[in-house]
Design a protein around this motif. Sequence first.
Motif, mmCIF file in Angstrom:
data_model
loop_
_atom_site.group_PDB
_atom_site.id
_atom_site.type_symbol
_atom_site.label_atom_id
_atom_site.label_comp_id
_atom_site.label_asym_id
_atom_site.label_seq_id
_atom_site.Cartn_x
_atom_site.Cartn_y
_atom_site.Cartn_z
ATOM 1 N N LYS A 67 0.685 -0.863 -0.013
ATOM 2 C CA LYS A 67 0.263 0.089 -0.212
ATOM 3 C C LYS A 67 1.185 1.157 -0.171
ATOM 4 N N GLU B 129 -6.346 3.325 -5.485
ATOM 5 C CA GLU B 129 -7.361 3.027 -4.859
ATOM 6 C C GLU B 129 -5.772 2.267 -3.936
ATOM 7 N N ASP B 130 -5.637 2.861 -2.448
ATOM 8 C CA ASP B 130 -4.849 2.117 -1.589
ATOM 9 C C ASP B 130 -5.434 0.398 -0.669
ATOM 10 N N LYS B 131 -4.624 -0.229 -2.283
ATOM 11 C CA LYS B 131 -3.982 -2.009 -1.661
ATOM 12 C C LYS B 131 -3.038 -2.131 -2.328
ATOM 13 N N GLU B 132 -2.949 -3.438 -2.191
ATOM 14 C CA GLU B 132 -1.654 -4.043 -2.843
ATOM 15 C C GLU B 132 -1.538 -4.474 -3.814
#
Length: 581
Positions: A158, A236-239
């Motif tokens: 992230k 988006e803040d995601k892996e």
Amino acid sequence: MKKEAIIAIFDLVVLALGFVQAATSSPSGQRYEEGETVPLYVNKSVLSTIRGEELAAEGRDSAASDSEFRVLSVLCSYILDRRFPMFERVICEFLIRRGDIETYRYFDLPFCTPDHVKEKKETLGEVLNGDRSVSAPFKLEFLVNKEYEVVCKKTLSKVEVARFRTAVIQDYYFQMYYDDLPLWGFIGRTDMEAGDPSEYKYLLHKHIIFEIFYNKDRVIEIHSWTDRNSVADLTEDKELDLQFTYTAKYTDDEESAKDEEETGWKYIHGDVFRFPEHKSLFAAAVGSGVQLFTLTMFIFILALVGVFYPYNRGALLTALVVIYALRSGIAGYTATSFYCQLEGTNLVRNLLLTGCLFCGPLFLTFCFLNTVAIVYTATAALPFGMILVIVLMWTLVASPLLILGGIAGKNSKAEFQAPCGTTKFPREIQPLPWYRGTIPQMAMAGFLPFSAICSELYYIFASVWGHRSYTIYGILFIVFIILLIVTAFVTVALTYFQLAAEDHNWWWRSFLCGGSTGLYIYGYCLYHYYACSDMSGFMQTSFFFGYMACICYGVFLVLGTVGFCAALLFIRHIYRSIKCE
């Protein structure tokens, strides 16, 4: 004192070493043996001056310029089947903000890192400039095509996604150097189709395409751009699982050049040597220009050897009349020979035009002004005996030499040297903007040569129409040579632009553009008459403007001939370098 001297010598040695290092560190432009590496660098990213928001405010897409970035690589030599390494210079990620410039190392962002990162030794100037060169993860082999070659696969955390997204939002981009030649590319782009800034999408470019043009064992050009369809969404803040790839395509430059449609000056090779209209008049103008040019050169030779010293009154005018008559043979030979090369048939008319083209207006002007002088009972009026001498000289010397020169020109049987053949029907010339017309082009062509001689014109006018003696003929000769050179280069440049616009009517245009300086000189006459002289009355005005019109007309013929000859040599040269059917 000794300590200061030692310090100064030490500083000079350090500075010299820095210059030596800078001069020897760049391999650009060198030839390479088989197996020898050719460095490729990625330079720091460069600050952009327009932010995406500003582009959007102007109704433009900020991604319009970041989808494609190119570099031109010239003269990089490679041997077949040899891998040439790439170095990635500091990614120059720059923040587009009012005056703020931030540069970082390329791998400060979470790109694919090669197993062995090799740092390039920088010079002092490169270090001060913020350059930090490191080896790139891309591997390109000469003449080895690759399709979606995988650089690496990695999973972004992230935090790493946020770092990439920040770089995309702030319009960061990187700069590569391929054999010290730069190419740029944005890291990603902002998708603004939603309209609402809260719904913008931030996309990371994952794929770079390299298109390399080669000629035998040389790489002569390289284009690179990003694939707009191969992107990763960083909104988006995601892996995020990513796969960075690249493509390499090699194209033979000779084959691609054959496939290209001819455009510009190459497109009209079948019309460029089509003979001009009014061939007889054109040949006569060139012949008269050559005669006046040789007259000018002879006058300069006599002046440089000291014949026209200040108190040798009338020597210059006597030399002008006698040498002009003796140069008539050159005019006849040049005009007739050139007229025959243009496939002209009416030689008698051509000789009459050549003999009268300059002498005719001069004789009419002389008759009018001499009549004015007789009315004013001025000493400027020539007596009948002197007029008879001039007429006999023209009849018994100039005219026979003109005819003999014409006969010699006809018997020379020279052929026009055209590198390309001429088509049967002329190609239609497309409408051009107004500034590409003859008169605007003449206005542009005459300004620069006139500016080279305008400072010298004051002294010439003061000598001819005043009481000053002109003795610095050496300086005047240098100015004349400069005038010829500038006229030739300006005419060649304008002729090239005309041909690039697919306008093949260059014959008269080159002559008129070359001679347009004479019109500027006549315009200077107006300034000199009203601002620098005390002349007044009908006689003084008519003598000044009448004889200056003849002089400027002679300058027009001389420089027009120079401009045409320069354009003809240039056109022959460029069309000799292409293959014409």
